[in-house]
Design a protein around this motif. Structure first.
Motif: not given
Length: 244
Positions: A3-4, A7, A47-48, A51, A171, A174-175
């Motif tokens: 995912s990173y 991005a 990316m979202h 993840a 990222s 997101h987290y």
């Protein structure tokens, strides 16, 4: 890590396209800005949801509402487009940067929470408002930094460094947003509506990822505006020299 990487890829491609746009004019600038917006927007969205492929809730399956998930993708591209065009066509850099960063950041956060709202599970999803607010602030800061980098980075090395930082910032947003989530499961035997992640999100993410990599190759192989102008000038020079 995947995912990173998505991005970072979207950010790097978007920055390179914006650099090309700022060196161009007219329709060419518009086209480069549109490509930049689609690259950054799809990179953030991919990316979202890449993840989210690893997101599990004990005691319930998870499905995704397909139309709402697609709306979140559209929101991601449109808000990034608004921010990129604000910077690309703004006469006053500082106000354009702040407006573009605020618009894009709020839009990216909206994309994230629209994607979360598309989840269907047996239970209730709740959010910690403080952490949600923090995720929005991170999104605005990341978007502003991305647009600033688009205005101020020129060399490939600087773009690469900026894309790594942007990827980390997106990222983190997101987290942080995921850290705000709590789920209270309500066991049920009813079938959930929607599609599983592997049925819908995974193929779409693969398709968008392929788009990013193919577009990256196109941008890498496409000569800058100055080189095209120099080449055109060289082609016209012999004709001009034979004129009486």
């Amino acid at each position: 890590m995947l995912s990173y990487a998505m991005a970072c890829t979207g950010s790097a491609l978007g920055l390179r396209c914006t650099v090309r746009a700022l060196a161009a004019t007219g329709r060419t600038r518009r086209n480069w800005l549109l490509t930049a917006a689609s690259a950054i927007g799809t990179g953030i969205w991919t990316m979202h949801f890449v993840a989210m492929l690893g997101f599990r809730v004990s005691g319930t399956d998870i499905r995704y509402d397909v139309p709402l998930t697609l709306v979140s993708l559209l929101v991601a591209v449109l808000v990034v487009c608004a921010g990129v065009f604000a910077v690309g066509h703004g006469r006053n850099r500082a106000p354009a940067l702040l407006l573009g960063g605020l618009t894009t950041g709020i839009g990216v956060a909206s994309m994230h929470y629209l994607g979360m709202a598309a989840m269907r599970l047996h239970g209730e999803v709740n959010y910690d408002p403080v952490r949600v607010g923090l995720s929005v602030l991170i999104a605005v800061a990341a978007a502003t930094a991305a647009l600033w980098a688009a205005l101020n980075t020129r060399s490939p090395l600087a773009v690469a460094a900026a894309s790594l930082i942007m990827g980390a910032a997106v990222s983190s947003m997101h987290y942080t947003g995921m850290f705000a989530v709590s789920v209270r499961v309500t066991p049920s035997g009813e079938a959930l509506p929607g599609a599983t992640a592997m049925q819908f999100i995974f193929p779409l993410a693969v398709g968008l990822g392929s788009y990013l990599f193919l577009t990256s190759a196109f941008v890498a192989l496409s000569p800058p505006a100055r080189e095209r102008e120099a080449s055109a000038s060289d082609r016209q020079q012999p004709a001009g020299s034979t004129a009486p």
